[in-house]
Motif scaffolding. Structure first.
Motif, PDB file in Angstrom:
ATOM      1  N   GLY A  12       5.854  20.322  37.104  1.00 32.01           N
ATOM      2  CA  GLY A  12       6.407  21.413  38.286  1.00 32.01           C
ATOM      3  C   GLY A  12       6.525  22.884  38.288  1.00 32.01           C
ATOM      4  O   GLY A  12       6.903  23.258  36.993  1.00 32.01           O
ATOM      5  N   THR A  13       7.240  23.164  39.292  1.00 31.22           N
ATOM      6  CA  THR A  13       7.063  24.490  39.385  1.00 31.22           C
ATOM      7  C   THR A  13       8.528  24.988  39.897  1.00 31.22           C
ATOM      8  O   THR A  13       8.824  25.934  40.233  1.00 31.22           O
ATOM      9  N   ALA A  14       9.645  24.254  39.805  1.00 30.00           N
ATOM     10  CA  ALA A  14      10.779  24.099  39.911  1.00 30.00           C
ATOM     11  C   ALA A  14      11.525  25.607  39.471  1.00 30.00           C
ATOM     12  O   ALA A  14      12.368  26.378  39.774  1.00 30.00           O
ATOM     13  N   TYR A  15      10.944  25.557  38.366  1.00 29.42           N
ATOM     14  CA  TYR A  15      11.752  27.015  37.336  1.00 29.42           C
ATOM     15  C   TYR A  15      11.354  28.338  38.152  1.00 29.42           C
ATOM     16  O   TYR A  15      12.065  29.016  37.719  1.00 29.42           O
ATOM     17  N   ALA A  72      12.755  29.245  40.926  1.00 29.91           N
ATOM     18  CA  ALA A  72      14.323  29.068  41.058  1.00 29.91           C
ATOM     19  C   ALA A  72      14.480  30.956  40.632  1.00 29.91           C
ATOM     20  O   ALA A  72      15.130  31.550  40.819  1.00 29.91           O
ATOM     21  N   VAL A  73      13.762  30.893  39.556  1.00 27.36           N
ATOM     22  CA  VAL A  73      13.304  32.264  39.183  1.00 27.36           C
ATOM     23  C   VAL A  73      12.921  33.383  40.898  1.00 27.36           C
ATOM     24  O   VAL A  73      13.494  34.442  41.121  1.00 27.36           O
ATOM     25  N   GLY A  74      11.670  32.814  41.424  1.00 26.07           N
ATOM     26  CA  GLY A  74      11.255  33.686  42.873  1.00 26.07           C
ATOM     27  C   GLY A  74      12.358  33.674  43.785  1.00 26.07           C
ATOM     28  O   GLY A  74      13.010  35.136  43.954  1.00 26.07           O
ATOM     29  N   GLY A  75      13.359  32.301  44.172  1.00 28.01           N
ATOM     30  CA  GLY A  75      14.541  33.157  44.782  1.00 28.01           C
ATOM     31  C   GLY A  75      15.371  34.116  44.278  1.00 28.01           C
ATOM     32  O   GLY A  75      15.928  34.736  45.114  1.00 28.01           O
ATOM     33  N   PHE A  76      15.722  33.864  42.940  1.00 28.48           N
ATOM     34  CA  PHE A  76      16.316  34.849  42.329  1.00 28.48           C
ATOM     35  C   PHE A  76      16.334  36.280  42.652  1.00 28.48           C
ATOM     36  O   PHE A  76      17.104  37.460  42.452  1.00 28.48           O
ATOM     37  N   ALA A  77      15.672  36.620  41.735  1.00 25.55           N
ATOM     38  CA  ALA A  77      13.981  37.694  42.281  1.00 25.55           C
ATOM     39  C   ALA A  77      14.656  38.433  43.389  1.00 25.55           C
ATOM     40  O   ALA A  77      14.541  39.605  43.622  1.00 25.55           O
ATOM     41  N   ALA A  78      14.071  38.140  44.401  1.00 25.84           N
ATOM     42  CA  ALA A  78      14.010  37.928  46.063  1.00 25.84           C
ATOM     43  C   ALA A  78      15.151  38.289  46.168  1.00 25.84           C
ATOM     44  O   ALA A  78      15.655  39.749  47.120  1.00 25.84           O
ATOM     45  N   PHE A  95      15.743  19.426  29.653  1.00 23.91           N
ATOM     46  CA  PHE A  95      16.578  19.921  29.374  1.00 23.91           C
ATOM     47  C   PHE A  95      16.912  21.362  29.609  1.00 23.91           C
ATOM     48  O   PHE A  95      17.882  22.178  30.610  1.00 23.91           O
ATOM     49  N   GLY A  96      16.055  22.348  28.619  1.00 23.04           N
ATOM     50  CA  GLY A  96      16.181  23.608  28.652  1.00 23.04           C
ATOM     51  C   GLY A  96      15.452  23.651  30.816  1.00 23.04           C
ATOM     52  O   GLY A  96      15.880  25.118  31.087  1.00 23.04           O
ATOM     53  N   VAL A  97      13.845  23.295  30.734  1.00 20.92           N
ATOM     54  CA  VAL A  97      13.871  23.900  32.179  1.00 20.92           C
ATOM     55  C   VAL A  97      14.477  23.759  33.056  1.00 20.92           C
ATOM     56  O   VAL A  97      15.079  24.400  34.054  1.00 20.92           O
ATOM     57  N   LEU A  98      16.057  21.818  33.240  1.00 20.25           N
ATOM     58  CA  LEU A  98      16.664  22.297  34.691  1.00 20.25           C
ATOM     59  C   LEU A  98      17.762  23.027  34.055  1.00 20.25           C
ATOM     60  O   LEU A  98      18.151  23.029  34.964  1.00 20.25           O
ATOM     61  N   ALA A  99      18.201  23.285  33.047  1.00 15.28           N
ATOM     62  CA  ALA A  99      19.419  23.811  32.910  1.00 15.28           C
ATOM     63  C   ALA A  99      18.979  25.337  33.565  1.00 15.28           C
ATOM     64  O   ALA A  99      20.088  25.782  33.785  1.00 15.28           O
ATOM     65  N   HIS A 100      17.479  25.603  33.165  1.00 17.05           N
ATOM     66  CA  HIS A 100      17.202  27.661  33.504  1.00 17.05           C
ATOM     67  C   HIS A 100      17.607  27.832  35.427  1.00 17.05           C
ATOM     68  O   HIS A 100      17.955  27.820  35.745  1.00 17.05           O
TER      69      HIS A 100
END
Length: 403
Positions: free
Chosen positions: A68-71, A74-80, A274-279
């Motif tokens: 999926g594209t959750a990572y 999440a980056v998109g929300g942070f960047a906005a 685990f990395g994807v979940l953590a990030h």
């Protein structure tokens, strides 16, 4: 030495004894009497949202493959929220193992064997090693005397890069490691204009992007006019101390989407689930923790300035605008410097002042010579530690210069 506890500042929550029980390279490369202020690991506990995401995954046995594209979301929300990047292109992203592996894979897409890749020294040592090992040649465009990008040097390097091969590239460090410079929008616009003039593709390493300190503001390269055919690499690794949880994101500008589509599928198999979940948790819910960290880093930046003035008055520096890295000019200490040898620089190589501080002060720093041209006689100091450790380290360094 005791590190004080403080519920607000992540940098004061772990004792030195707790830190020394860690098994990462920062705490195991050197003997226990050495204070390690070299590699870019922070002396902080996990941010609670990250710890909770990992704990939940362990309880569920959620140890399969990422999906999926959750990572990216999440980056998109942070960047906005943080950078006013309202149209972050989730559809033009792909998972990569980490920023440097992703950088190499992007360079394979947009350059060919023997093509030139421009870097701006002093700069992150793996830029040299990874580019060289990928069969590309490194061309340098040194920073200016103010440690900022030098348009004239870039113009000349881009011209030479174009003459050296059909598909040149520029590996941008944004924010810059080791100087801590946060590039301004006008500086990045100049990069885009020069790159377009010479037909150079820009790949922007933005791993330190969440770490713009008070007084500076990070600008994503892909938001700059003229950057449509560029790439950026993003990760929570540096800001939330997740280097051991491998995952990063490659992002393409609109005119680079077809290039990104050629990324081999197996590259996306490299990141750890685990990395994807953590990030993802860090970008989605780690903002309050990050804000407390940035306040702590700002205080440590001021403390470092006071400590240098007191204990190492002949060492000069420009306080960084971002990252938790300080680039210290030790040339006036009179310590002989050594040029790097043949081949790409290795981050753990020591020479000159860094060797002296390790031997005499038992403080480990990164040696300036591994950062390329202009680095000899400098050291890079990681101040993402407690005020107590930072004070002890600089005090030791001062005593070593007087021994």
């Amino acid at each position: 030495m005791v590190v004080s506890a403080d519920d607000g500042n992540p940098l004061t929550q772990l004792t030195l004894d707790q830190l020394r029980r860690r098994t990462s390279v920062k705490w195991r490369l050197y003997p226990p009497d050495v204070l390690p202020l070299w590699v870019a690991e922070q002396d902080v506990p996990l941010a609670p949202p990250v710890a909770e995401a990992l704990r939940r995954a362990v309880e569920l046995g959620d140890t399969g493959y990422s999906y999926g594209t959750a990572y990216a979301e999440a980056v998109g929300g942070f960047a906005a929220q943080r950078w006013d990047w309202a149209d972050f292109p989730v559809g033009r992203t792909t998972l990569v193992p980490d920023v440097m592996m992703g950088t190499v894979e992007v360079l394979r897409l947009v350059t060919g064997p023997g093509d030139a890749v421009v870097v701006t020294p002093p700069v992150y040592p793996p830029f040299y090693a990874f580019v060289t090992n990928a069969g590309r040649q490194v061309l340098e465009a040194p920073l200016g005397a103010d440690l900022r990008l030098d348009p004239a040097a870039l113009d000349e390097a881009f011209r030479r890069a174009r003459a050296a091969g059909d598909r040149p590239a520029f590996l941008l460090c944004n924010p810059h490691n080791p100087t801590g410079v946060v590039h301004r929008p006008d500086e990045l616009a100049t990069v885009a204009e020069l790159a377009a003039r010479h037909g150079v593709r820009v790949v922007s390493d933005e791993i330190h992007s969440p770490l713009a300190l008070p007084g500076a503001r990070f600008t994503p390269y892909l938001t700059v006019p003229g950057a449509q055919n560029a790439f950026a690499l993003l990760s929570a690794s540096k800001a939330w101390n997740l280097a051991g949880l491998k995952a990063a994101l490659a992002v393409a500008g609109p005119d680079a989407a077809d290039d990104l589509a050629r990324m081999p599928e197996e590259v996306s198999h490299g990141p750890s689930h685990f990395g994807v979940l953590a990030h993802t948790a860090a970008f989605r819910a780690g903002g309050p923790w990050l804000d407390r960290l940035l306040d702590g880093l700002d205080a440590n930046r001021a403390l470092l300035g006071s400590l240098l003035a007191e204990h190492l008055p002949t060492v000069s520096w420009r306080p960084p605008e971002g990252t938790y890295l300080a680039w210290l000019d030790c040339r006036d200490l009179g310590v002989p410097t050594e040029a790097s040898g043949d081949g790409p620089p290795i981050a753990s190589d020591l020479a000159g002042p860094a060797r002296m501080f390790l031997d005499r002060a038992r403080v480990a720093l990164s040696s300036g010579h591994v950062f390329g041209s202009g680095g000899a006689g400098f050291v890079r100091l990681n101040f993402a530690t407690s005020p107590a450790v930072l004070t002890e380290a600089v005090s030791r360094m001062g005593r070593a210069t007087r021994a």
